[in-house]
Design a protein around this motif. Structure first.
Motif, PDB file in Angstrom:
ATOM      1  N   ASN A  63      -3.864   5.474  -0.250  1.00 34.23           N
ATOM      2  CA  ASN A  63      -2.469   5.065  -0.562  1.00 34.23           C
ATOM      3  C   ASN A  63      -1.531   6.071   0.176  1.00 34.23           C
ATOM      4  O   ASN A  63      -0.522   5.735   0.117  1.00 34.23           O
ATOM      5  N   LEU A  64      -1.716   7.127  -0.679  1.00 38.51           N
ATOM      6  CA  LEU A  64      -1.222   7.957   0.239  1.00 38.51           C
ATOM      7  C   LEU A  64      -1.028   8.960   1.005  1.00 38.51           C
ATOM      8  O   LEU A  64       0.258   8.574   1.585  1.00 38.51           O
ATOM      9  N   PHE A  85       2.750   9.633  -5.026  1.00 41.69           N
ATOM     10  CA  PHE A  85       3.401  10.501  -5.224  1.00 41.69           C
ATOM     11  C   PHE A  85       4.613  10.865  -6.427  1.00 41.69           C
ATOM     12  O   PHE A  85       3.896  12.600  -6.374  1.00 41.69           O
ATOM     13  N   GLN A  86       5.257  10.238  -6.433  1.00 42.73           N
ATOM     14  CA  GLN A  86       5.647  10.674  -7.972  1.00 42.73           C
ATOM     15  C   GLN A  86       5.440  11.007  -9.125  1.00 42.73           C
ATOM     16  O   GLN A  86       5.574  11.685  -9.743  1.00 42.73           O
ATOM     17  N   SER A  87       3.771  10.768  -9.344  1.00 39.06           N
ATOM     18  CA  SER A  87       2.808  11.207 -10.572  1.00 39.06           C
ATOM     19  C   SER A  87       2.910  12.250  -9.752  1.00 39.06           C
ATOM     20  O   SER A  87       2.350  12.782 -10.712  1.00 39.06           O
ATOM     21  N   HIS A  88       2.142  12.521  -9.374  1.00 40.57           N
ATOM     22  CA  HIS A  88       1.109  14.074  -8.700  1.00 40.57           C
ATOM     23  C   HIS A  88       1.948  14.609  -7.888  1.00 40.57           C
ATOM     24  O   HIS A  88       0.586  15.873  -7.467  1.00 40.57           O
ATOM     25  N   CYS A  89       2.397  14.752  -6.911  1.00 38.48           N
ATOM     26  CA  CYS A  89       2.680  15.447  -5.811  1.00 38.48           C
ATOM     27  C   CYS A  89       4.362  16.178  -5.499  1.00 38.48           C
ATOM     28  O   CYS A  89       4.618  16.825  -5.440  1.00 38.48           O
ATOM     29  N   GLN A 138       0.668  -1.395   0.363  1.00 40.86           N
ATOM     30  CA  GLN A 138       0.443   0.119  -0.573  1.00 40.86           C
ATOM     31  C   GLN A 138       0.610   1.069  -0.505  1.00 40.86           C
ATOM     32  O   GLN A 138       0.334   1.967  -0.915  1.00 40.86           O
ATOM     33  N   GLN A 139       1.616   1.477   0.608  1.00 37.75           N
ATOM     34  CA  GLN A 139       2.508   2.450   1.227  1.00 37.75           C
ATOM     35  C   GLN A 139       3.521   2.914   0.054  1.00 37.75           C
ATOM     36  O   GLN A 139       3.586   3.980  -0.885  1.00 37.75           O
ATOM     37  N   ALA A 140       4.025   1.559  -0.934  1.00 38.96           N
ATOM     38  CA  ALA A 140       4.553   1.482  -2.338  1.00 38.96           C
ATOM     39  C   ALA A 140       3.472   2.126  -3.684  1.00 38.96           C
ATOM     40  O   ALA A 140       4.551   2.748  -4.056  1.00 38.96           O
ATOM     41  N   LEU A 141       2.156   2.080  -3.852  1.00 37.68           N
ATOM     42  CA  LEU A 141       1.672   2.833  -4.107  1.00 37.68           C
ATOM     43  C   LEU A 141       1.407   4.105  -3.739  1.00 37.68           C
ATOM     44  O   LEU A 141       1.375   4.573  -4.852  1.00 37.68           O
TER      45      LEU A 141
END
Length: 114
Positions: A106-107, A41-45, A33-36
């Motif tokens: 997930n985030l 995060f990488q794609s949106h934040c 879950q944390q990996a997702l």
């Protein structure tokens, strides 16, 4: 001699209390879950926030986000306030009202590892 020993104990206690916040969980140790959440995060934040280093990018670093009592905005550092900030925005941060609830969970799980 007794005063010297007391001084040494006091210094040791002070130095122990001066440690910074614990480092983030290594990426290789994240739960699924944390990996997702990290991927989200990488794609949106990540274009506005650092997650694993201090200092601002366009927005504040999120390193140790939940390890402090307050968010950079001054609001309590808890899931309700972070969720409200994501969904409704705050100051320069735009709102993301259509965030999928699973992505949000997930985030948040990932942000807790920082």
């Amino acid at each position: 001699m007794r005063a010297k020993k007391s001084l040494i104990i006091l210094l040791a206690a002070l130095l122990t209390g001066c440690k910074g916040t614990p480092p983030p969980t290594p990426l290789g140790q994240l739960t699924p879950q944390q990996a997702l959440g990290h991927q989200y995060f990488q794609s949106h934040c990540a274009q506005c926030h650092y997650d694993r280093q201090l200092g601002p990018l366009h927005g504040p670093s999120l390193l140790s986000l939940y390890k402090k009592p307050y968010l950079p905005s001054g609001a309590p550092a808890n899931d309700d306030r972070v969720t409200a900030t994501i969904l409704h925005g705050h100051n320069m941060m735009p709102a993301f009202p259509n965030t999928d609830p699973t992505d949000l969970e997930n985030l948040l799980a990932y942000l807790h590892t920082l």
